[in-house]
Design an enzyme around this catalytic site. Structure first.
Site, PDB file in Angstrom:
ATOM      1  N   ASP A  68      41.758  51.749  48.294  1.00 28.50           N
ATOM      2  CA  ASP A  68      42.397  50.566  48.858  1.00 28.50           C
ATOM      3  C   ASP A  68      41.585  50.093  50.073  1.00 28.50           C
ATOM      4  O   ASP A  68      41.459  50.806  51.061  1.00 28.50           O
ATOM      5  CB  ASP A  68      43.818  50.958  49.276  1.00 28.50           C
ATOM      6  CG  ASP A  68      44.639  49.775  49.711  1.00 28.50           C
ATOM      7  OD1 ASP A  68      45.571  49.429  49.000  1.00 28.50           O
ATOM      8  OD2 ASP A  68      44.331  49.199  50.784  1.00 28.50           O
ATOM      9  N   THR A 101      41.851  42.647  49.415  1.00 25.33           N
ATOM     10  CA  THR A 101      41.117  42.998  50.634  1.00 25.33           C
ATOM     11  C   THR A 101      39.665  43.351  50.326  1.00 25.33           C
ATOM     12  O   THR A 101      38.761  42.890  51.013  1.00 25.33           O
ATOM     13  CB  THR A 101      41.777  44.192  51.344  1.00 25.33           C
ATOM     14  OG1 THR A 101      42.042  45.201  50.387  1.00 25.33           O
ATOM     15  CG2 THR A 101      43.059  43.785  51.998  1.00 25.33           C
ATOM     16  N   THR A 102      39.467  44.158  49.281  1.00 25.61           N
ATOM     17  CA  THR A 102      38.095  44.558  48.957  1.00 25.61           C
ATOM     18  C   THR A 102      37.283  43.331  48.565  1.00 25.61           C
ATOM     19  O   THR A 102      36.158  43.140  49.022  1.00 25.61           O
ATOM     20  CB  THR A 102      38.104  45.580  47.807  1.00 25.61           C
ATOM     21  OG1 THR A 102      39.100  46.552  48.093  1.00 25.61           O
ATOM     22  CG2 THR A 102      36.770  46.266  47.670  1.00 25.61           C
ATOM     23  N   ASP A 397      51.180  46.737  47.095  1.00 21.20           N
ATOM     24  CA  ASP A 397      50.363  45.705  46.448  1.00 21.20           C
ATOM     25  C   ASP A 397      51.190  44.947  45.410  1.00 21.20           C
ATOM     26  O   ASP A 397      51.156  43.718  45.355  1.00 21.20           O
ATOM     27  CB  ASP A 397      49.123  46.313  45.771  1.00 21.20           C
ATOM     28  CG  ASP A 397      48.005  46.570  46.768  1.00 21.20           C
ATOM     29  OD1 ASP A 397      48.257  46.401  47.978  1.00 21.20           O
ATOM     30  OD2 ASP A 397      46.894  46.938  46.347  1.00 21.20           O
TER      31      ASP A 397
HETATM   32  P1  ADP Z   1      41.117  44.168  45.930  1.00 18.80           P
HETATM   33  O1  ADP Z   1      41.291  45.024  47.149  1.00 18.80           O
HETATM   34  O2  ADP Z   1      40.178  43.047  46.178  1.00 18.80           O
HETATM   35  O3  ADP Z   1      42.402  43.741  45.324  1.00 18.80           O
HETATM   36  P2  ADP Z   1      40.832  45.921  43.662  1.00 18.80           P
HETATM   37  O4  ADP Z   1      40.141  47.229  43.716  1.00 18.80           O
HETATM   38  O5  ADP Z   1      42.315  45.914  43.576  1.00 18.80           O
HETATM   39  O6  ADP Z   1      40.328  45.094  44.894  1.00 18.80           O
HETATM   40  O7  ADP Z   1      40.215  45.110  42.442  1.00 18.80           O
HETATM   41  C1  ADP Z   1      40.608  43.821  42.157  1.00 18.80           C
HETATM   42  C2  ADP Z   1      39.726  43.259  41.076  1.00 18.80           C
HETATM   43  O8  ADP Z   1      39.868  43.993  39.863  1.00 18.80           O
HETATM   44  C3  ADP Z   1      40.095  41.830  40.740  1.00 18.80           C
HETATM   45  O9  ADP Z   1      38.943  41.041  40.685  1.00 18.80           O
HETATM   46  C4  ADP Z   1      40.751  41.944  39.369  1.00 18.80           C
HETATM   47  O10 ADP Z   1      40.613  40.783  38.602  1.00 18.80           O
HETATM   48  C5  ADP Z   1      40.005  43.098  38.789  1.00 18.80           C
HETATM   49  N1  ADP Z   1      40.697  43.732  37.653  1.00 18.80           N
HETATM   50  C6  ADP Z   1      41.924  44.276  37.615  1.00 18.80           C
HETATM   51  N2  ADP Z   1      42.199  44.765  36.381  1.00 18.80           N
HETATM   52  C7  ADP Z   1      41.106  44.515  35.620  1.00 18.80           C
HETATM   53  C8  ADP Z   1      40.757  44.763  34.248  1.00 18.80           C
HETATM   54  N3  ADP Z   1      41.575  45.368  33.413  1.00 18.80           N
HETATM   55  N4  ADP Z   1      39.538  44.353  33.826  1.00 18.80           N
HETATM   56  C9  ADP Z   1      38.697  43.743  34.677  1.00 18.80           C
HETATM   57  N5  ADP Z   1      38.955  43.497  35.959  1.00 18.80           N
HETATM   58  C10 ADP Z   1      40.148  43.864  36.434  1.00 18.80           C
HETATM   59 MG    MG Z   2      43.890  44.918  44.506  1.00 23.76          MG
END
Ligand code: ADP
Ligand code: MG
Length: 534
Positions: A68, A101-102, A397
């Site tokens: 996270d 956030t990431t 989240d």
């Molecule tokens: P953040 O802190 O930015 O929310 P995450 O580690 O939660 O970072 O990753 C979010 C990213 O992962 C988003 O761009 C989302 O579209 C992508 N994502 C989530 N599930 C999938 C999936 N099944 N296939 C591809 N991308 C995904």
């Molecule tokens: Mg996320």
């Protein structure tokens, strides 16, 4: 070194204090950009459902394992001011929308990397900044053009949004169950103001307790108060509870100035104590008269008052947190009263059941079966402490994205779909703008593609191949939904696959990344005073 300049007649003038350091021009820019990019690089490997985790060990030796973004940046101590600005991005993103956030931090890092290349080509920072701002503006337009509207009663879609937000959390097959809880909770606290929905997730209390499994996590139609019933003689469970919420002490006020009371004979002493007891008894009688059978008091309750309450069969808890008092009011429909004389039957809150129960090792008071609670509680259970922590982050989240969609009913496809679409539109737009700004806008387009690239890279896919395929698919029918599905490793319609995210998460990420990146680019002089010697 002290900074000196000279007057026309050659007199030295001391401008900056002894010990001040100064760093200017390209060197200052380079340093700042490098420090900020490091933060982006740290988070990069954690992006997306196939991202890696970080193990963080704080100064006390406590370990957190997570991917996270906000949690990671919370734990690491950053020294460099430009790097601190990156940490701020994550905080803002987390406060405003609760997810992404990431994405925001990685994007800011990439914007800076591209800016550095432009600086190397002698493009002035002002041009880069204005180009980036135009690009961000255009990106917002694009996102809104391709956004999909959601009916807030469309539970299936809300669930997809919630599950997508938890994709990167290590909660495995419990995602569905947690998503259901999140949706139920947010829908309970959501209210319509004018023609807008407001869903303040501060009204959802999340309590975690180690033990049992994630599947036993549950929603409570009310609240869980981390207190015990104050007196052993009081009932431990009250059905059809009528709840008095009192924010003053059930004690005799002691005078501020320590008065000395001289008591000469034992009778006088007895009279004095009797007087105190009588006052306490009167307080309890007022509570009783209101019809209350449960009391939550924000302050203390005198031993004698406890005794009288117990005798009346009234359950009570003391020193309840103010925030919990407010939530109790929302959950039970009661009113917080300061002066007992004002306590009326209509001020009392109502709950189907108030019960002291053991949760793990601790006793807690459950206020549940509230009729139409405007505040609810979620209890997160899991066998391992680290799992409970991760599940709590996943839950926050999920709560955030569900409330985002309820407040602003638009979503976009994830898996890099929206970013590739934005990049495509930006490249078209750049040629319209022309000039040197065109280069900055194109750099912005390249930078935003870091999201699909990183998602692919973290899943062990070939990022360049994926990007080429993504670019080719955008512009074709339904192209705007084409992203990389990390579970199949293929470019697919992410809307159909249910990988969807709130528009405001994406907007906010672009906004805050652009703001911080441009702020850092514009700095060309860093003047630092040394810390005063102790
Ligand atoms: P953040 O802190 O930015 O929310 P995450 O580690 O939660 O970072 O990753 C979010 C990213 O992962 C988003 O761009 C989302 O579209 C992508 N994502 C989530 N599930 C999938 C999936 N099944 N296939 C591809 N991308 C995904
Ligand atoms: Mg996320």
């Amino acid at each position: 070194m002290a900074y000196l300049t000279t007057t026309a007649s050659g007199q030295p003038v001391l401008v900056l204090k002894e010990g001040t350091t100064r760093n200017r021009g390209r060197e200052a820019q380079r340093n700042n950009i490098m420090a900020a990019r490091v933060i982006g690089e740290v988070l990069r490997t954690t992006l997306g459902p196939r991202g890696m985790d970080k193990m963080l060990i704080d100064s006390l030796g406590d370990i957190t394992i997570t991917n996270d973004g906000a949690a990671i940046l919370n734990e690491i101590e950053v020294e460099h001011p430009a790097a601190k600005m990156m940490v701020e991005i994550a905080k803002t993103q987390d406060d405003m929308v609760g997810d992404g956030t990431t994405t925001a931090v990685v994007l800011a890092g990439e914007l800076l990397k591209k800016a550095e290349e432009l600086l190397d080509q002698n493009i002035h920072p002002t041009i880069i900044v204005s180009g980036y701002r135009k690009a961000a503006q255009k990106a917002m337009e694009t996102i809104n053009n391709i956004a999909i509207e959601v009916d807030i009663d469309d539970r299936a879609t809300l669930k997809k949004v919630a599950v997508t937000s938890m994709a990167s959390k290590a909660v495995g097959p419990a995602k569905d169950h947690l998503a259901d809880i999140a949706i139920d909770a947010v829908r309970k606290v959501a209210e319509k103001r004018g023609d807008k929905w407001v869903a303040d997730i501060d009204n959802v209390q999340v309590t975690k307790k180690t033990g049992k499994s994630l599947f036993e996590s549950q929603l409570i139609q009310g609240l869980v108060i981390d207190k015990e019933v104050v007196h052993t003689g009081m009932p431990k469970n009250v059905e059809r509870a009528k709840i008095a919420l009192i924010d003053s002490a059930l004690e005799i006020e002691k005078t501020e100035i320590s008065a000395e009371i001289r008591i000469r004979d034992p009778n006088q002493m007895k009279a004095f104590l009797d007087q105190e007891n009588k006052m306490l008894q009167e307080m309890v009688e007022k509570i009783k008269a209101s019809g209350a059978n449960v009391v939550f008091c924000q302050k203390g309750i005198d031993d004698m008052a406890q005794h009288f309450l117990a005798k009346e069969g009234i359950m009570a808890a003391r020193r309840v947190k103010q925030s919990d008092m407010e939530k109790l009011a929302r959950a039970t429909g009661g009113r917080i009263v300061s002066n007992l004389t004002d306590l009326r039957a209509q001020d009392l809150g109502v709950a189907g059941l108030v019960e002291e129960r053991k949760l793990g090792e601790d006793k807690m008071i459950f206020v549940e079966k509230c009729k139409d609670p405007r505040s609810v509680a979620i209890i997160i259970r899991a066998g391992l402490e680290r799992m409970v922590d991760e599940a709590e982050r996943a839950m926050t989240d999920a709560l955030s994205v569900v409330s985002d969609v309820i407040e602003n009913n638009k979503i976009v496809a994830g898996g890099g779909a929206v970013e590739v679409e934005v990049a495509k539109e930006l490249r078209n737009y750049a040629t319209d703008v022309g000039g040197r700004e065109q280069l900055a806008i194109e750099s912005f387009a390249d930078a935003i593609e870091i999201i699909p690239k990183t998602l692919a890279e973290n899943a062990g896919l070939e990022p360049i191949d994926i990007l080429v395929e993504l670019r080719a698919s955008h512009g074709k029918p339904d192209g705007q939904y084409k992203g990389v599905n990390l579970f199949t490793g293929k470019v697919e319609n992410m809307r159909d696959k249910g990988v969807v995210e709130p528009v405001i998460v994406k907007e906010q990420a672009i906004k805050s990344a652009t703001e911080s990146a441009t702020m850092i680019i514009r700095i060309d002089d860093v003047i630092a005073s040394t810390k005063p010697k102790e």
